[in-house]
Design a protein around this motif. Structure first.
Motif, PDB file in Angstrom:
ATOM      1  N   MET A 104       0.841  -1.199   0.000  1.00 33.06           N
ATOM      2  CA  MET A 104       0.000   0.000   0.000  1.00 33.06           C
ATOM      3  C   MET A 104       0.873   1.244   0.000  1.00 33.06           C
ATOM      4  SD  MET A 104      -2.832   1.060   2.869  1.00 33.06           S
ATOM      5  CE  MET A 104      -3.715   2.579   2.774  1.00 33.06           C
ATOM      6  N   LYS A 105       0.551   2.187  -0.839  1.00 35.70           N
ATOM      7  CA  LYS A 105       1.344   3.400  -0.910  1.00 35.70           C
ATOM      8  C   LYS A 105       1.209   4.198   0.379  1.00 35.70           C
ATOM      9  CE  LYS A 105       1.928   7.617  -3.640  1.00 35.70           C
ATOM     10  NZ  LYS A 105       1.403   8.422  -4.745  1.00 35.70           N
ATOM     11  N   ASN A 106       2.320   4.674   0.877  1.00 37.99           N
ATOM     12  CA  ASN A 106       2.306   5.469   2.110  1.00 37.99           C
ATOM     13  C   ASN A 106       1.868   6.890   1.785  1.00 37.99           C
ATOM     14  OD1 ASN A 106       2.838   6.934   4.402  1.00 37.99           O
ATOM     15  ND2 ASN A 106       4.578   5.649   4.963  1.00 37.99           N
ATOM     16  N   ILE A 107       0.669   7.246   2.258  1.00 41.69           N
ATOM     17  CA  ILE A 107       0.145   8.575   1.941  1.00 41.69           C
ATOM     18  C   ILE A 107       0.175   9.487   3.164  1.00 41.69           C
ATOM     19  CG2 ILE A 107      -1.333   7.800   0.071  1.00 41.69           C
ATOM     20  CD1 ILE A 107      -3.647   7.699   1.976  1.00 41.69           C
ATOM     21  N   THR A 108       0.932   9.072   4.177  1.00 39.27           N
ATOM     22  CA  THR A 108       1.028   9.878   5.395  1.00 39.27           C
ATOM     23  C   THR A 108       1.831  11.143   5.130  1.00 39.27           C
ATOM     24  OG1 THR A 108       1.009   7.842   6.657  1.00 39.27           O
ATOM     25  CG2 THR A 108       1.661   9.834   7.813  1.00 39.27           C
ATOM     26  N   LEU A 116      -5.518   4.748  13.259  1.00 41.27           N
ATOM     27  CA  LEU A 116      -4.920   3.729  12.387  1.00 41.27           C
ATOM     28  C   LEU A 116      -3.417   3.593  12.596  1.00 41.27           C
ATOM     29  CD1 LEU A 116      -6.935   4.194   9.070  1.00 41.27           C
ATOM     30  CD2 LEU A 116      -6.965   2.219  10.598  1.00 41.27           C
ATOM     31  N   PHE A 117      -2.839   4.395  13.482  1.00 41.17           N
ATOM     32  CA  PHE A 117      -1.436   4.182  13.823  1.00 41.17           C
ATOM     33  C   PHE A 117      -1.236   2.826  14.502  1.00 41.17           C
ATOM     34  CE2 PHE A 117      -3.293   6.391  17.492  1.00 41.17           C
ATOM     35  CZ  PHE A 117      -2.884   5.587  18.545  1.00 41.17           C
ATOM     36  N   LEU A 118      -2.331   2.207  14.967  1.00 41.88           N
ATOM     37  CA  LEU A 118      -2.240   0.892  15.604  1.00 41.88           C
ATOM     38  C   LEU A 118      -1.861  -0.198  14.618  1.00 41.88           C
ATOM     39  CD1 LEU A 118      -5.440   1.108  17.854  1.00 41.88           C
ATOM     40  CD2 LEU A 118      -3.084   0.984  18.680  1.00 41.88           C
ATOM     41  N   GLN A 119      -2.169   0.012  13.332  1.00 39.95           N
ATOM     42  CA  GLN A 119      -1.839  -1.021  12.357  1.00 39.95           C
ATOM     43  C   GLN A 119      -0.411  -0.827  11.847  1.00 39.95           C
ATOM     44  OE1 GLN A 119      -4.885  -0.472   9.330  1.00 39.95           O
ATOM     45  NE2 GLN A 119      -3.600   0.874   8.105  1.00 39.95           N
ATOM     46  N   LYS A 120       0.173  -1.916  11.406  1.00 37.22           N
ATOM     47  CA  LYS A 120       1.563  -1.874  10.945  1.00 37.22           C
ATOM     48  C   LYS A 120       1.693  -1.168   9.608  1.00 37.22           C
ATOM     49  CE  LYS A 120       2.912  -6.080  13.450  1.00 37.22           C
ATOM     50  NZ  LYS A 120       1.614  -6.325  14.091  1.00 37.22           N
ATOM     51  N   ASP A 121       0.605  -1.134   8.844  1.00 36.01           N
ATOM     52  CA  ASP A 121       0.613  -0.428   7.575  1.00 36.01           C
ATOM     53  C   ASP A 121       0.524   1.068   7.851  1.00 36.01           C
ATOM     54  OD1 ASP A 121       0.509   0.002   4.806  1.00 36.01           O
ATOM     55  OD2 ASP A 121      -0.680  -1.802   4.516  1.00 36.01           O
ATOM     56  N   SER A 122       0.527   1.856   6.790  1.00 33.69           N
ATOM     57  CA  SER A 122       0.536   3.305   6.955  1.00 33.69           C
ATOM     58  C   SER A 122      -0.845   3.826   7.331  1.00 33.69           C
ATOM     59  CB  SER A 122       0.977   3.959   5.647  1.00 33.69           C
ATOM     60  OG  SER A 122       0.020   3.686   4.631  1.00 33.69           O
ATOM     61  N   PHE A 123      -0.885   5.122   7.660  1.00 37.21           N
ATOM     62  CA  PHE A 123      -2.145   5.813   7.853  1.00 37.21           C
ATOM     63  C   PHE A 123      -2.919   5.834   6.542  1.00 37.21           C
ATOM     64  CE2 PHE A 123      -0.560   7.818  11.727  1.00 37.21           C
ATOM     65  CZ  PHE A 123      -1.726   7.893  12.474  1.00 37.21           C
ATOM     66  N   GLY A 124      -4.184   6.207   6.649  1.00 33.67           N
ATOM     67  CA  GLY A 124      -4.997   6.387   5.452  1.00 33.67           C
ATOM     68  C   GLY A 124      -6.201   5.494   5.504  1.00 33.67           C
ATOM     69  N   LEU A 125      -6.055   4.284   4.976  1.00 33.76           N
ATOM     70  CA  LEU A 125      -7.148   3.323   4.949  1.00 33.76           C
ATOM     71  C   LEU A 125      -6.825   2.134   5.844  1.00 33.76           C
ATOM     72  CD1 LEU A 125      -7.882   3.367   1.109  1.00 33.76           C
ATOM     73  CD2 LEU A 125      -9.252   4.445   2.904  1.00 33.76           C
TER      74      LEU A 125
END
Length: 661
Positions: free
Chosen positions: A1-5, A158-167
């Motif tokens: 997933m593209k990091n859009i943070t 969503l900072f709880l997930q290992k993936d980036s912010f966003g979705l």
């Protein structure tokens, strides 16, 4: 997933620490572990009431219990349910979710997310009270809509997930405040009117369990790395008891496998102990009184669930810390709906009358019971809360609360002192809100929901605000990012503390008060501290001792600043923040004029050395920034910032101010 943070949304460990390191002043050498000691996993195997036998509140089929409620109460809740009939369940779209990272806006998504759950709550309560099946279809629509959401939490978490912010990443379900709260809401829906849902389709309750198990139960049992569980370096805050209360209610009501049910309850109590282990010994909530409702009061929710589900085997109501945690809410009450509001707390709010009353009853605190009655007498509304268990408790406590209203009163304590959190409050007139009220704090600048406010103080006259804290702003993406202290109301320059050599206080655990002292007698209350360590080294502060003294009979407050600097190469000034009109008609005198709720004027005077200070008044307009909304609700369209610039260039000296009626 593209990091859009975006850079503004980088939740670095250092910034998360400022949000999560509150309570560290009183961290225990040996963990208290009250709950595990009271009834650990082995005890729960024999003491936990099985799911099918546990009836914390009447179910739908117990019509006598519901129909015997007062007509006024039934009318109130049925009307709220009727307002939700035909509700169009909004779509929580991807683009709405992305507004947090694209626009730094969290309010728009959260408004629709929360409204969905509020409507479901209202429909469920209306149906179980009325008992005619009129609301069942809309309940079903609400359950189905919520079960189809990708994520039960909110984008800001969503900072709880290992993936980036966003979705949200559907392959990594994470449990935040609102995912857990959603699980609890659905569990109470299943418990209260599950049989009516079965008449439509048995797949509805099956869906509730499958989604709750996948999104909440499984990750909570399999993972130990959610920061709020307290297994890392970050100290926990109100997230811990709030989530634990939802976790416990959902598990106790919904988990079908008794072994898993016991395992989940045991883990939830162990996690809750992490919060109790580091809570200040003095019982104060360093997040402020508005967070009491989701800190100490959420602990109370947990204790109520555990007490009920173990038939009283788990009972911590005689525990002194639990008692002190409850009592905090009336000990920091100023007058009316004004409370001592350090950190991210509003100056004005109304605690739940029912929560205060029930908590007081459980711990046997006559003053807290009376305060609950007082709150009820000034708030005729029945209980409305996100947590369905609180609504249910309020419904079935209503008769006792109505009786408490007759004997309700406010315990206007003469003195309050919290040595661990370093917060004091004192009145010039005991047992009354008349006269002067002074509150002040020490602490450190990494408290939970911290503002850089060491040495900050508040003054009220006859229960009316004079020198204030702007309080909590509307949360945006900036609020808990590395831009937190670019927000004006979080900066020390907008608190009642000095700006030294042009520099404000800094954030971080090392920026702390030292040599904090408090003493009170019939004639005075004195608070002192050294604020030197609150400022960066570049400010050149060797010592800055502030002493505040409320002189009860003289009806004044003295403020003395004794300082020593290594340099004097920048503007050094005293700051006062006020909602009042500021009149500079006389040299050496600042007149503050406000109007009370009856439009009656009140005044306070600040006397200062005219030869030493140059005084100016800056109008801080509110509402120009999105985050000002919550502040504007309390203070209106403006606050006034009074700045007294020291014309002296000396590197040591003493300032003296007299704050007088």
């Amino acid at each position: 997933m593209k990091n859009i943070t975006t850079p503004a949304l980088q939740f670095t460990f250092s910034i998360l620490l400022l949000f999560w390191t509150g309570n560290s002043l009183s961290a225990q050498d040996a963990p208290r572990n009250f709950l595990q000691t009271s009834c650990g996993a082995a005890c729960l195997e024999t003491q936990l009431i099985p799911k099918e036998k546990w009836t914390p509140f009447p179910k739908y089929g117990d019509r006598d219990s519901w129909e015997s409620l007062p007509d006024s109460l039934k009318t109130f809740y049925i009307k709220k349910g009727e307002e939700a009939l035909g509700y169009t369940w909004p779509v929580l779209s991807a683009t709405l979710t992305l507004q947090f990272v694209r626009e730094s806006n969290r309010s728009k998504y959260e408004a629709e997310h929360f409204e969905r759950r509020e409507k479901l709550r209202d429909l469920v309560i209306a149906e179980v009270i009325e008992g005619k099946g009129r609301f069942v279809d809309e309940v079903m629509n609400g359950v189905w809509a919520i079960c189809e959401e990708t994520y039960w939490g909110v984008p800001a978490h969503l900072f709880l997930q290992k993936d980036s912010f966003g979705l949200p990443n559907i392959e990594e379900p994470t449990v935040d405040l609102f995912a857990a709260q959603t699980a609890s809401t659905l569990a109470w829906t299943d418990y209260l009117i599950g049989d009516k849902l079965d008449e439509v389709s048995k797949l509805i309750r099956q869906r509730i369990y499958v989604e709750t198990n996948r999104r909440v139960f499984t990750p909570l049992l399999e993972r130990d790395d959610f920061w709020w569980m307290g297994n890392g370096e970050k100290a926990v805050n109100n997230w811990n008891p709030w989530i634990c209360s939802s976790w416990l209610s959902a598990t106790l009501l919904l988990e079908k496998d008794e072994k898993m049910r016991i395992q989940s309850v045991a883990k939830a109590t162990a996690v809750l102990d992490k919060f109790l282990n580091i809570y200040p010994e003095d019982g104060a909530c360093d997040e402020g009184p508005s967070y009491w409702g989701r800190a100490a009061a959420s602990v109370f929710d947990c204790l109520e669930l555990l007490h009920s589900a173990t038939d009283g085997k788990i009972d911590l109501y005689s525990n002194q810390l639990v008692k002190d945690m409850g009592a905090y809410i009336y000990k920091v009450h100023v007058s009316g709906n004004y409370f001592v509001n350090f950190a991210d707390a509003p100056a004005r709010f109304t605690p739940s009358h029912d929560l205060v009353h029930r908590y007081g009853e459980r711990i046997g605190d006559a003053q807290m019971i009376a305060f609950g009655g007082y709150l009820a007498s000034s708030n005729n509304s029945f209980v409305v809360d996100w947590s369905l268990d609180r609504v249910l408790a309020g419904i079935f406590n209503n008769a006792d609360l109505q009786m408490a209203k007759e004997n309700g009163w406010t315990p206007f304590l003469r003195d309050t002192w919290y040595p661990d959190t370093q917060v004091m409050a004192a009145r010039s007139v005991p047992d009354s809100d008349k006269g002067l009220y002074l509150a002040a704090k020490g602490g450190h600048n990494a408290e939970s929901h911290n503002h850089n406010d060491i040495g900050h103080f508040l003054v009220y006259v006859n229960g009316n605000p004079i020198l204030v804290d702007a309080g909590k702003g509307t949360y945006t993406a900036k609020t808990f990012s590395d831009e937190r202290y670019s927000i004006w109301n979080n900066q020390s320059a907008y608190h009642n503390v000095p700006v030294i050599n042009g520099m404000m206080q800094k954030d971080g655990r090392e920026f702390a008060a030292i040599d904090v002292k408090y003493k009170a007698s019939n004639s005075y209350a004195r608070f002192s501290l050294d604020m030197a360590k609150a400022y960066p080294k570049e400010a050149g502060v060797v010592s800055w001792k502030r002493t505040l003294q409320l002189n009860r009979q003289k009806r004044n407050i003295t403020l003395v600043e004794k300082y020593k600097l290594t340099k004097s190469n920048g503007q050094t000034s005293q700051v006062f923040l006020t909602p009042c009109d500021v009149i500079l008609s006389e040299p050496g005198e600042i007149r503050l004029r406000g109007r009370d709720k009856n439009d009656k004027p009140y005044n306070l005077f600040i006397i200062y050395d005219f030869s030493r200070f140059k005084v100016s008044v800056e109008e801080k307009k509110l509402g120009e920034d999105e985050q000002d909304g919550a502040i504007q609700k309390v203070w209106g369209d403006k606050l006034n910032r009074i700045v007294l610039v020291d014309k002296s260039t000396g590197m040591s000296g003493t300032w003296k101010f007299l704050i007088s009626l």
